[in-house]
Motif scaffolding. Sequence first.
Motif, PDB file in Angstrom:
ATOM      1  N   GLY A 162      18.545 -40.722 -13.648  1.00  0.00           N
ATOM      2  CA  GLY A 162      17.554 -39.655 -13.765  1.00  0.00           C
ATOM      3  C   GLY A 162      16.337 -39.900 -12.892  1.00  0.00           C
ATOM      4  O   GLY A 162      15.969 -41.028 -12.598  1.00  0.00           O
ATOM      5  N   THR A 163      15.719 -38.804 -12.428  1.00  0.00           N
ATOM      6  CA  THR A 163      14.477 -38.911 -11.668  1.00  0.00           C
ATOM      7  C   THR A 163      13.372 -38.213 -12.437  1.00  0.00           C
ATOM      8  O   THR A 163      13.619 -37.315 -13.248  1.00  0.00           O
ATOM      9  N   LEU A 164      12.149 -38.609 -12.166  1.00  0.00           N
ATOM     10  CA  LEU A 164      11.026 -38.044 -12.907  1.00  0.00           C
ATOM     11  C   LEU A 164      10.920 -36.545 -12.696  1.00  0.00           C
ATOM     12  O   LEU A 164      10.667 -35.787 -13.640  1.00  0.00           O
ATOM     13  N   PHE A 165      11.096 -36.089 -11.457  1.00  0.00           N
ATOM     14  CA  PHE A 165      10.870 -34.667 -11.169  1.00  0.00           C
ATOM     15  C   PHE A 165      11.926 -33.756 -11.777  1.00  0.00           C
ATOM     16  O   PHE A 165      11.752 -32.540 -11.801  1.00  0.00           O
ATOM     17  N   LYS A 166      12.993 -34.328 -12.271  1.00  0.00           N
ATOM     18  CA  LYS A 166      13.999 -33.511 -12.951  1.00  0.00           C
ATOM     19  C   LYS A 166      13.854 -33.586 -14.469  1.00  0.00           C
ATOM     20  O   LYS A 166      14.700 -33.073 -15.189  1.00  0.00           O
ATOM     21  N   SER A 167      12.764 -34.221 -14.927  1.00  0.00           N
ATOM     22  CA  SER A 167      12.640 -34.439 -16.381  1.00  0.00           C
ATOM     23  C   SER A 167      11.377 -33.853 -16.985  1.00  0.00           C
ATOM     24  O   SER A 167      11.032 -34.168 -18.122  1.00  0.00           O
ATOM     25  N   GLY A 168      10.656 -33.004 -16.233  1.00  0.00           N
ATOM     26  CA  GLY A 168       9.608 -32.214 -16.862  1.00  0.00           C
ATOM     27  C   GLY A 168       8.205 -32.781 -16.809  1.00  0.00           C
ATOM     28  O   GLY A 168       7.946 -33.858 -16.290  1.00  0.00           O
ATOM     29  N   TRP A 169       7.304 -32.025 -17.421  1.00  0.00           N
ATOM     30  CA  TRP A 169       5.867 -32.300 -17.408  1.00  0.00           C
ATOM     31  C   TRP A 169       5.488 -33.223 -18.570  1.00  0.00           C
ATOM     32  O   TRP A 169       6.334 -33.672 -19.322  1.00  0.00           O
TER      33      TRP A 169
ATOM     34  N   TRP B  34      17.976 -28.107  -6.028  1.00  0.00           N
ATOM     35  CA  TRP B  34      18.315 -28.350  -7.434  1.00  0.00           C
ATOM     36  C   TRP B  34      17.518 -27.438  -8.352  1.00  0.00           C
ATOM     37  O   TRP B  34      18.072 -26.808  -9.267  1.00  0.00           O
ATOM     38  N   GLN B  35      16.209 -27.351  -8.117  1.00  0.00           N
ATOM     39  CA  GLN B  35      15.386 -26.552  -9.033  1.00  0.00           C
ATOM     40  C   GLN B  35      15.612 -25.053  -8.827  1.00  0.00           C
ATOM     41  O   GLN B  35      15.392 -24.271  -9.747  1.00  0.00           O
ATOM     42  N   ARG B  36      16.086 -24.637  -7.642  1.00  0.00           N
ATOM     43  CA  ARG B  36      16.382 -23.229  -7.443  1.00  0.00           C
ATOM     44  C   ARG B  36      17.638 -22.814  -8.199  1.00  0.00           C
ATOM     45  O   ARG B  36      17.789 -21.656  -8.583  1.00  0.00           O
ATOM     46  N   GLU B  37      18.530 -23.756  -8.429  1.00  0.00           N
ATOM     47  CA  GLU B  37      19.792 -23.447  -9.095  1.00  0.00           C
ATOM     48  C   GLU B  37      19.716 -23.576 -10.609  1.00  0.00           C
ATOM     49  O   GLU B  37      20.586 -23.089 -11.316  1.00  0.00           O
ATOM     50  N   ARG B  38      18.676 -24.238 -11.119  1.00  0.00           N
ATOM     51  CA  ARG B  38      18.575 -24.398 -12.567  1.00  0.00           C
ATOM     52  C   ARG B  38      18.039 -23.112 -13.190  1.00  0.00           C
ATOM     53  O   ARG B  38      17.415 -22.281 -12.526  1.00  0.00           O
ATOM     54  N   LYS B  39      18.263 -22.950 -14.470  1.00  0.00           N
ATOM     55  CA  LYS B  39      17.780 -21.776 -15.172  1.00  0.00           C
ATOM     56  C   LYS B  39      16.307 -21.967 -15.516  1.00  0.00           C
ATOM     57  O   LYS B  39      15.885 -23.031 -15.941  1.00  0.00           O
ATOM     58  N   ALA B  40      15.530 -20.928 -15.301  1.00  0.00           N
ATOM     59  CA  ALA B  40      14.096 -20.984 -15.607  1.00  0.00           C
ATOM     60  C   ALA B  40      13.634 -19.596 -16.024  1.00  0.00           C
ATOM     61  O   ALA B  40      14.094 -18.582 -15.500  1.00  0.00           O
ATOM     62  N   LYS B  41      12.712 -19.548 -16.978  1.00  0.00           N
ATOM     63  CA  LYS B  41      12.226 -18.265 -17.480  1.00  0.00           C
ATOM     64  C   LYS B  41      11.247 -17.621 -16.504  1.00  0.00           C
ATOM     65  O   LYS B  41      11.141 -16.406 -16.424  1.00  0.00           O
TER      66      LYS B  41
ATOM     67  N   ARG C 171       6.529 -28.187 -14.597  1.00  0.00           N
ATOM     68  CA  ARG C 171       6.270 -27.355 -15.785  1.00  0.00           C
ATOM     69  C   ARG C 171       7.452 -26.478 -16.162  1.00  0.00           C
ATOM     70  O   ARG C 171       7.395 -25.743 -17.151  1.00  0.00           O
ATOM     71  N   GLY C 172       8.507 -26.532 -15.360  1.00  0.00           N
ATOM     72  CA  GLY C 172       9.715 -25.792 -15.708  1.00  0.00           C
ATOM     73  C   GLY C 172       9.896 -24.485 -14.988  1.00  0.00           C
ATOM     74  O   GLY C 172      10.843 -23.750 -15.253  1.00  0.00           O
ATOM     75  N   ARG C 173       9.004 -24.176 -14.053  1.00  0.00           N
ATOM     76  CA  ARG C 173       9.151 -22.932 -13.312  1.00  0.00           C
ATOM     77  C   ARG C 173      10.068 -23.114 -12.112  1.00  0.00           C
ATOM     78  O   ARG C 173      10.189 -24.208 -11.581  1.00  0.00           O
ATOM     79  N   GLN C 174      10.668 -22.008 -11.709  1.00  0.00           N
ATOM     80  CA  GLN C 174      11.519 -22.027 -10.526  1.00  0.00           C
ATOM     81  C   GLN C 174      10.632 -21.706  -9.325  1.00  0.00           C
ATOM     82  O   GLN C 174      10.081 -20.618  -9.211  1.00  0.00           O
ATOM     83  N   VAL C 175      10.478 -22.673  -8.443  1.00  0.00           N
ATOM     84  CA  VAL C 175       9.557 -22.530  -7.317  1.00  0.00           C
ATOM     85  C   VAL C 175      10.252 -21.825  -6.159  1.00  0.00           C
ATOM     86  O   VAL C 175      11.374 -22.165  -5.786  1.00  0.00           O
ATOM     87  N   HIS C 176       9.580 -20.819  -5.610  1.00  0.00           N
ATOM     88  CA  HIS C 176      10.051 -20.113  -4.423  1.00  0.00           C
ATOM     89  C   HIS C 176       9.122 -20.503  -3.278  1.00  0.00           C
ATOM     90  O   HIS C 176       7.965 -20.080  -3.223  1.00  0.00           O
ATOM     91  N   TYR C 177       9.602 -21.356  -2.387  1.00  0.00           N
ATOM     92  CA  TYR C 177       8.791 -21.825  -1.262  1.00  0.00           C
ATOM     93  C   TYR C 177       9.703 -22.029  -0.059  1.00  0.00           C
ATOM     94  O   TYR C 177      10.519 -22.949  -0.043  1.00  0.00           O
ATOM     95  N   ILE C 178       9.584 -21.161   0.907  1.00  0.00           N
ATOM     96  CA  ILE C 178      10.392 -21.262   2.124  1.00  0.00           C
ATOM     97  C   ILE C 178       9.453 -21.540   3.286  1.00  0.00           C
ATOM     98  O   ILE C 178       8.669 -20.673   3.680  1.00  0.00           O
TER      99      ILE C 178
END
Length: 1037
Positions: A880-887, A99-106, A143-150
């Motif tokens: 809604g879940t907490l991890f999809k709603s920010g810091w 989910w977080q990889r597909e969302r837009k992030a700066k 914090r709104g960043r797109q995490v890259h973790y494989i």
Amino acid sequence: MLLCRVSAVSRTFASWGRGSLRGGGLLHRALSFSSSRCHDVGSGEGSAQPAETGSARALYRDTVLLPRTEFPMKLTGQKLLDRELEIQQKCGFADLYSWQRERKAKKEFCLHDGPPYANGDPHVGHALNKILKDIRNRFEMLRGRQVHYIPGWDCHGLPIELKALGELATSGLDPLQIRHKARAFAEQAIARQKAAFQRWGVMADWDQCYYTYDGAYEAAQLKVFQEMHNKGLIYQDYKPVFWSPSSRTALAEAELEYNPEHVSRAIYATFPLITLPPKITSEAAGLENVSVLVWTTQPWTIPANQAVCYMPNAQYSVVRRADNSQLLLVATERTASMAALLGTELESVGLFTGSQLEGGICKHPTITDKEVPLLPANHVTMAKGTGLVHTAPAHGMDDYSVASHFKLSVECMVDADGKFTDLAGPELQNLSVMTKGTDKVISMLQECGALVKEEQCIHSYPYDWRTKQPVVIRPSKQWFVNTASLKDKAKEVLQKVRILPESARGSLLAMLDRRTYWCISRQRSWGVPIPVFYHRETGEALINKYSVSHIGKLFKENGSDCWWELPIETLLPAEVLKKSKAGPATDYVRGEDVLDIWFDSGASWAAVLEEEIEGDTEEPESRLSWLPAPLRKPLVTESDSRADVYVEGKDQIGGWFQSSLLTSVAVRNKAPYKSLVVHGFAISEKGEKMSKSLGNVVDPDAVISGGKDPSMPAYGADVLRWWVAESNVFSEVQIGPTVLNAARDNISKLRNTLKFLLGNLQGFDPRVHAVDPKEMHYIDQYMLHLLREYSIKVTDAYSEYDAGRVIRVLQAFIARDLSSFYFSIIKDRLYCDPKDSLGRRSCQTVLEEILDGVTRSIAPILPHLAEEVHLHAPGHDEEGTLFKSGWIKSSSVWRRPGLEEAVEGACAIRDSFLSSIPGKNPAQFDLTVAIEPGLLFELMESLQEEPTSTSSQLAELMMVARVNLTSELPRDLPPDAQLSHGTFLINLEGGVIREDSAYSIAVVPTAAARCPRCRRYTAKSADCLCPRCQTVVSQAQ
């Protein structure tokens, strides 16, 4: 000037909407609760709760708004385990990463996973590492960043091969059979480890991991190999390497572990000097029978001796033994210790400098007619031995350097099993060098009279890290990386890398310095084949960019098994042979060595971070075509493809950190990481290394689900995560029942606080009932100010990889600012004010912000608990879940000029008051506060406009029956009045306004009676309600 300053303060408070908080019952009342921010006071009878008597309880029970929530204070046993699994499923733990990889992030945050070894069950070392990474990843995602973790696994290597084969060894099995068994074993280990990591709540797309046995990964690895070979950084040579007889393969430094208790049979032996050095022949009278005395801890290397080395700048003495008149040449500095060792006096009969020894020749003690020279060398030290070093170029790195310089023979007398070959002679052939071979060499020295002394030497010695058996140094033809030519650049780029803790930098640099070359070939079957072919007749190697590139394509399509499966004509097609100017494919045989597993994992940046390699025409995304499209997005951020951080244990300083650095510097001239985080190892509560033989191994599955031992109940995943977070991960991390019980108790205390917050938000929806900060009580505004400070501290701690500081900040905030201060003050307002009153809604607004802020702050550490709280919390959609709603959502508006001074000034006065009535209930007293006109008086007036009040914000904060605010103490105070004095420093507008203000207080027992509903001493008589409670009850009827 004072009036001007006071006017300025008045204007400041007016801007808060102070007037709107006065009148109309908006300034609500002190709570008859007991403790302050700085003083613990017994709650006594002042707790805001229904009256004790049955009649009062029955009469007013339904009018008191006590906390109500379905959130359980405690979960244990199977209920806890079921709840965590339910949370994981209900809150979408498995889908969160995608989910977080597909969302837009700066911005993107890349934590590159160091692959754990796929050779066993998950252990607490895995838990420490994976949870530490997950805490940071979840924080960055919030914090709104797109995490890259494989996540990845290191799948090749000897340990897996040995475990897969078990008792079979390799007898009768071809390489493909061995590889199939090893792959099956690795896959089973990966499945077990992966399931454990998921149970721990680690966020990733577990269907899309990287494996070093995957064909695409192997192809990317060969591109790194090809680039390094093209640059001349990879070469083949015959030189001494660490060799494991128990594994029958060469080892790199990173595959060794040193046993500090290794016992060697050290000897002192003589080499007769048969040709005196030319520079001392003029002084040689009486020195015809001198013998050079050497010392070694490896007697088995004596047959391979080619020279004796000395230190050119040192002094050397010829000494005569008092007991047998034997003449010995030793370093002058070592004479005294040698005399003590031999138990005899040593008389000096000649003194020379090391440089005068040049040209001397000795007779080998055990090999007839063999002569060995005296040679200068820089590696000779005076710390131990005689100052003269026995030199066997085949069995020592420094010895080999001497041989290279002086063109000495590097003849190897030891085979792959660690036994003497026929070159050592019939007496030694087939004897194991470390055991019977050593015995025989010592016996031979004794027989020829060359043995002077034998002793046991306990010292640090290298062992094979997997078989736990000693290694030897022996020469063989291997493939090497020329690290000497990479070291300077590697050190340079490391200066730009942030390393936590900083002390680890020195260790990394020291290991780089010690590594002049890196042996990357292994004589095994389970690994990535080195893509080299050898001519059948000449043995000449065929390896170039054409052949390696072709093999890489085959590996990507078929996996590296094809090295053994495909015919030589497919591996070496005509076009490759033509470009290589080579003969037919049938003239060649494929190489049998595989690459070091540190080269496997060290090239992971090329396979996973999608960096474009110089000269590589393939698109970076295509190298990871096995990943879904969202995960193949290029990792390039501002033209920098380095990972933000590598996080691994301190053993990786000489392992993955270094191999990744060297390969990346070699190929693209930069480090693969911007930061390194180096953590310690997990050890037992007694500080011991975990060992099955000691019975102190802690199984993370037993921690979560409970063990057979009653001392290991089911703690759940969050306790395991709390243990990681709370520990000082930069040192050794202890784990055991005591530590885990403390973690469980701390989480229970946290749940209690969260339950209080949730219970008091019953019927409150922040989207409907929230009060604007300007309309709030000052104490409520002050708590928002403290919450903002808390959020800043927590954010900073997470940013520094210091989850332990997060927990300390959390516990201090709960204990000092909430439980001992705010909660004790507001309970009366929460429980006894009208349900929809502005004062109560003001308080609930703050409680909801605190609940939200605390829950988000613990979420990276305790994701199960955080999501559980979020399910019960008001103000959001159920889906809604907490991890999809920010810091944490704190606002700069919460920091208001003068607010801090007003509340903390009142707290200073309250501390003086509570100190004057130790152990007593403050609710039973009236308080008179006298302050001369000035800033402090103006601040206190903002909390209580009336000269006397039982319901002002100042009375609530003081927790008393009544507060009288005046400019001087009355002269008619009763005799039992207790007087105190103090000062408070006011600092406004960044220090522009400063004033040290004095105050006096008088404390007298109140004459009012206790209200049977709220228990505050504000009623006219014991059978009457106070005015506030009369209003509430009458409205409820």
